[in-house]
Design a protein around this motif. Structure first.
Motif, short mmCIF file in Angstrom:
data_model
loop_
_atom_site.label_atom_id
_atom_site.label_comp_id
_atom_site.label_asym_id
_atom_site.label_seq_id
_atom_site.Cartn_x
_atom_site.Cartn_y
_atom_site.Cartn_z
N HIS A 169 -6.05 4.64 1.79
CA HIS A 169 -5.40 4.55 0.48
C HIS A 169 -6.41 4.01 -0.53
N GLN A 217 -8.01 0.44 -0.82
CA GLN A 217 -6.99 -0.58 -0.63
C GLN A 217 -6.72 -0.83 0.85
N ASP A 218 -6.74 0.26 1.60
CA ASP A 218 -6.42 0.19 3.03
C ASP A 218 -7.09 1.36 3.72
N LYS A 235 1.95 2.67 2.53
CA LYS A 235 1.54 3.43 3.70
C LYS A 235 2.78 3.89 4.47
N TYR A 283 -4.05 8.96 -1.40
CA TYR A 283 -3.94 8.77 0.04
C TYR A 283 -4.52 9.98 0.77
N THR A 339 0.81 -1.21 0.00
CA THR A 339 0.00 0.00 0.00
C THR A 339 0.84 1.27 0.00
#
Lengths: 113, 113
Positions: B48, B55-56, A100, B33, A98
């Motif tokens: 995200h 996705q997240d 992140k 994001y 991701t």
């Protein structure tokens, strides 16, 4: 629980001096370590980044030093200039799937002439 | 190339009201994001998107926050109802590929009074 600890919170450097900002992390699974620079009223901008297979990366006056065993990395700004005055954030990437990022709390750098 | 655009740049609302933040990523960037920085603390990941899919979303604080990205272009982040602790700067970022850093917008400063 803060996974990335950044210090100092603020830093005052004279023009021409070296600015050093440190970050420490806990999780060894992190695989990408960027530094972001933020000017007032703007968003963070990617400054320089390093991956854990190298110990140092240099781009102009900016250098990242990376110590994998100590789980620490630092940003060095050589010949600091007043235009470098900004807030600097270190970050770590937690998951390649991701992208992140977990950020440090930021360091406000002021460079005086 | 236009950067990541966020609006409004500032928003002041009363507790209990609804606010919608908008982000226009760089054209062609599939990854989008949302991050948030509460006063003096670290920049924290919220979620995200890859195109229109989440996705997240592990960083979303609670169900008062709703993010959408219809058609995989711009994204909105709605806070309903807003609480005092929601105050902070909300950043949007986008990237084309994973692993090479992303471009942040200038942020929306949200103040809940």
């Amino acid at each position: 629980q803060q996974q990335v600890k950044q210090s100092p919170q603020s830093l005052i450097v004279q023009k021409g001096g070296i600015s050093i900002i440190n970050c420490a992390y806990e999780n060894t699974a992190f695989d990408y370590f960027p530094w972001y620079q933020q000017f007032p009223g703007k968003g963070p901008a990617l400054l320089i980044a390093i991956r854990p297979d190298v110990s140092e990366k240099k781009e102009g006056r900016f250098t990242i030093s990376f110590n994998k065993s100590a789980k620490q990395f630092s940003l060095h700004i050589m010949d600091s200039q007043p235009g470098d005055s900004a807030t600097y954030f270190c970050a770590v990437r937690t998951d390649g799937g991701t992208d992140k990022l977990i950020f440090g709390t930021g360091t406000r750098l002021q460079v005086f002439p | 190339e236009a950067g990541v655009t966020q609006f409004p740049s500032h928003s002041v609302i009363e507790k209990g009201q609804t606010v919608t933040l908008r982000c226009d990523p760089i054209s062609g960037h599939d990854n989008l994001y949302w991050y948030r920085r509460v006063m003096g603390k670290e920049i924290k990941f919220l979620l995200h998107f890859v195109k229109e899919s989440k996705q997240d979303e592990s960083g979303m604080p609670n169900n008062r926050f709703l993010a959408e990205r219809t058609g995989g272009t711009y994204s909105t982040l709605k806070v309903q109802p807003a609480e005092l602790e929601d105050s902070g700067v909300y950043f949007c970022a986008s990237s084309q590929d994973l692993g090479y850093g992303y471009t942040f917008g200038s942020g929306t400063r949200l103040t809940v009074v």
